[in-house]
Design a protein around this motif. Sequence first.
Motif, mmCIF file in Angstrom:
data_model
loop_
_atom_site.group_PDB
_atom_site.id
_atom_site.type_symbol
_atom_site.label_atom_id
_atom_site.label_comp_id
_atom_site.label_asym_id
_atom_site.label_seq_id
_atom_site.Cartn_x
_atom_site.Cartn_y
_atom_site.Cartn_z
ATOM 1 N N MET A 1 0.660 -1.125 -0.024
ATOM 2 C CA MET A 1 0.105 0.171 0.117
ATOM 3 C C MET A 1 0.932 1.257 0.092
ATOM 4 N N SER A 2 0.304 2.372 -0.790
ATOM 5 C CA SER A 2 1.191 3.420 -1.009
ATOM 6 C C SER A 2 0.923 4.126 0.305
ATOM 7 N N SER A 3 1.960 4.673 1.157
ATOM 8 C CA SER A 3 1.735 5.444 2.292
ATOM 9 C C SER A 3 1.811 7.190 2.092
ATOM 10 N N VAL A 4 1.089 7.781 2.905
ATOM 11 C CA VAL A 4 1.152 9.237 3.033
ATOM 12 C C VAL A 4 2.654 9.820 2.778
ATOM 13 N N GLY A 5 2.957 10.715 1.712
ATOM 14 C CA GLY A 5 4.137 11.310 1.638
ATOM 15 C C GLY A 5 4.873 10.564 0.537
ATOM 16 N N THR A 6 4.238 9.427 -0.152
ATOM 17 C CA THR A 6 4.662 8.882 -1.143
ATOM 18 C C THR A 6 4.987 9.618 -2.349
ATOM 19 N N ARG A 7 5.913 9.591 -2.801
ATOM 20 C CA ARG A 7 6.289 10.729 -3.921
ATOM 21 C C ARG A 7 6.719 9.880 -5.252
ATOM 22 N N VAL A 8 6.099 10.136 -6.555
ATOM 23 C CA VAL A 8 6.404 9.371 -7.443
ATOM 24 C C VAL A 8 6.869 10.566 -8.703
ATOM 25 N N PHE A 9 7.572 10.145 -9.430
ATOM 26 C CA PHE A 9 8.233 11.205 -10.622
ATOM 27 C C PHE A 9 7.258 10.578 -11.733
ATOM 28 N N VAL A 10 6.607 11.328 -12.642
ATOM 29 C CA VAL A 10 5.870 10.902 -13.700
ATOM 30 C C VAL A 10 6.700 10.382 -14.761
ATOM 31 N N ALA A 11 7.601 10.959 -15.117
ATOM 32 C CA ALA A 11 8.432 10.700 -16.434
ATOM 33 C C ALA A 11 8.886 8.926 -16.292
ATOM 34 N N ARG A 12 9.133 8.623 -14.860
ATOM 35 C CA ARG A 12 9.587 7.509 -14.642
ATOM 36 C C ARG A 12 8.296 6.182 -14.428
ATOM 37 N N LEU A 13 7.304 7.023 -14.129
ATOM 38 C CA LEU A 13 6.141 6.109 -14.067
ATOM 39 C C LEU A 13 5.665 5.435 -15.371
ATOM 40 N N ALA A 14 5.713 6.481 -16.491
ATOM 41 C CA ALA A 14 5.337 6.118 -17.658
ATOM 42 C C ALA A 14 5.946 4.837 -18.071
ATOM 43 N N GLY A 15 5.100 3.883 -18.661
ATOM 44 C CA GLY A 15 5.409 2.614 -19.215
ATOM 45 C C GLY A 15 5.601 1.537 -18.034
ATOM 46 N N THR A 16 5.224 2.031 -16.999
ATOM 47 C CA THR A 16 5.126 1.005 -15.603
ATOM 48 C C THR A 16 3.812 0.079 -15.734
ATOM 49 N N ASN A 17 3.944 -0.996 -15.507
ATOM 50 C CA ASN A 17 2.916 -2.196 -15.483
ATOM 51 C C ASN A 17 1.866 -1.929 -14.694
ATOM 52 N N VAL A 18 0.618 -2.033 -15.155
ATOM 53 C CA VAL A 18 -0.552 -2.056 -14.123
ATOM 54 C C VAL A 18 -1.062 -3.353 -13.850
ATOM 55 N N PHE A 19 -1.150 -3.667 -12.692
ATOM 56 C CA PHE A 19 -2.025 -5.121 -12.300
ATOM 57 C C PHE A 19 -3.159 -4.978 -11.277
ATOM 58 N N ASP A 20 -3.788 -5.978 -11.550
ATOM 59 C CA ASP A 20 -5.166 -5.931 -10.641
ATOM 60 C C ASP A 20 -4.765 -6.750 -9.337
ATOM 61 N N PRO A 21 -5.493 -6.817 -8.379
ATOM 62 C CA PRO A 21 -5.175 -7.227 -7.075
ATOM 63 C C PRO A 21 -4.825 -8.825 -7.210
ATOM 64 N N LEU A 22 -5.281 -9.475 -8.237
ATOM 65 C CA LEU A 22 -4.909 -10.935 -8.377
ATOM 66 C C LEU A 22 -3.503 -11.001 -9.023
ATOM 67 N N GLY A 23 -2.959 -9.898 -9.436
ATOM 68 C CA GLY A 23 -1.627 -9.936 -10.110
ATOM 69 C C GLY A 23 -1.719 -10.178 -11.599
ATOM 70 N N ASP A 24 -2.706 -9.968 -12.363
ATOM 71 C CA ASP A 24 -2.944 -10.005 -13.899
ATOM 72 C C ASP A 24 -2.652 -8.683 -14.237
ATOM 73 N N GLN A 25 -1.927 -8.646 -15.332
ATOM 74 C CA GLN A 25 -1.533 -7.253 -15.876
ATOM 75 C C GLN A 25 -2.869 -6.688 -16.540
ATOM 76 N N VAL A 26 -3.011 -5.710 -16.350
ATOM 77 C CA VAL A 26 -4.323 -4.820 -16.782
ATOM 78 C C VAL A 26 -3.693 -3.922 -18.077
ATOM 79 N N GLY A 27 -2.708 -3.389 -17.932
ATOM 80 C CA GLY A 27 -2.006 -2.616 -19.179
ATOM 81 C C GLY A 27 -0.708 -1.719 -18.511
ATOM 82 N N ARG A 28 -0.393 -0.847 -19.219
ATOM 83 C CA ARG A 28 0.680 0.140 -19.081
ATOM 84 C C ARG A 28 0.299 1.542 -18.728
ATOM 85 N N VAL A 29 0.952 2.173 -17.874
ATOM 86 C CA VAL A 29 0.805 3.573 -17.560
ATOM 87 C C VAL A 29 1.401 4.390 -18.859
#
Length: 435
Positions: A1-29
């Motif tokens: 779980m992401s905690s308060v204060g979690t910082r994410v840089f968007v340029a690095r986030l682009a291309g990251t895989n997105v998964f559902d709670p069961l671990g199946d890949q949904v797509g890419r950011v």
Amino acid sequence: MSSVGTRVFVARLAGTNVFDPLGDQVGRVRDVVVLVRPKGAPRAVGLVVEVAARRRVFLPLTRVTAVDSGQVISTGLVNMRRFEQRTFETLVVGELLDRTVEFVDGSGPATIEDVAIELQRNGDWVVSKLFVRRQTPGRSSILRRRGETLLVSVDEVTGLGQATAAQGAELLLAQWEDLKPADLADVLHDLGLTRRLEVARALDNERLADVLEELPEDDQVGILQALALTRAADVLEAMQPDDAADLLGELPKEQAAELLELMEPEEAKGVRRLLAYADNTAGGLMTTEPVILGPETPIAAALAHVRRQDLTPALASMVFVARPPLETPTGRFIGVVHLQRLLREPPHEAIGSIVDTDIESIQVDAPLLSVTRNLATYNLLALPVVDSERRLLGVVSVDDVLDHLLPEDWRETDDEGNFSDADELGIHRPGVARG
């Protein structure tokens, strides 16, 4: 779980895989959607996620439970309605990277190179930091890249919510460097008109030509008309002749004639010839640049020719054999050699010894239905087009036919926001409302 204060840089986030709670890949950011407000830090409201069939959908950040270890975890159902940017929304990768802002202390301009979003106690994600490069007046954009870099708070700069008149696109293109032309065309189509033109101008001629071939006609015309005439002519030269002819056919006659005059004579010659044929005939569908070789050519040399990067898989599936001249219109057309046959025979043999002379050809004025029937009947990926003297004029490939058989708006969704074949693609699911 992401905690308060979690910082994410968007340029690095682009291309990251997105998964559902069961671990199946949904797509890419592919991007992050933010709301730039008159007061206070911009609020991030969701992710643009690329799912099956290159479809881009909106994933609210309220559905994101974790962003860590190079992955995004989502919960609940994903609304598969195609993402459409609203007027009050801003795309971080698509619009904020390369934007020029001013320091509030009056120390000058800077260029945004990355944007950080941070999770707050109330569950909102806000833009908290900007990674910027200070601009030095009078320096070129290349030298400007060597300027001082700073990580600053959003309240230290102004102009975040207002695009500059000459926003660059270098960082944006770096994010999309690995995208295929069709995928990049989808991205450009989803951008606002101003940003689309900025990005198009920043592409080199070859890359822009490839992307234009994948865009809807309205987008093609809009981009080409926004380019300087000499550059537009250069881009047309880099396009496949049949695609260039189709695009010129959508322009006013005076403008098309002017561009043809600016093109290299040899390039313009083939395009002019294609413009003389009706759209839904073999002549209007064909390309004039397949692989054409003489019968004495060794198989090894033929294989080298079909390795050309600019060839589509359909055109690379066979070599067309003719008497000189070997540029269309050729001398007498002999037949074809299929790629599979080339791979099975000794490399020193001449292709003339393995020519398929029974190949079905078609006349230049044959209607689309006849072309389609021949391709389907004989299981061909490409079909030779000849004149009454059996000279090869060009080749119609299966992808040319598909472009004309599909509805003009096949790249778009239907009124419900779904592809017409969504059930077959397995992507039509109930979803949550975007808000």
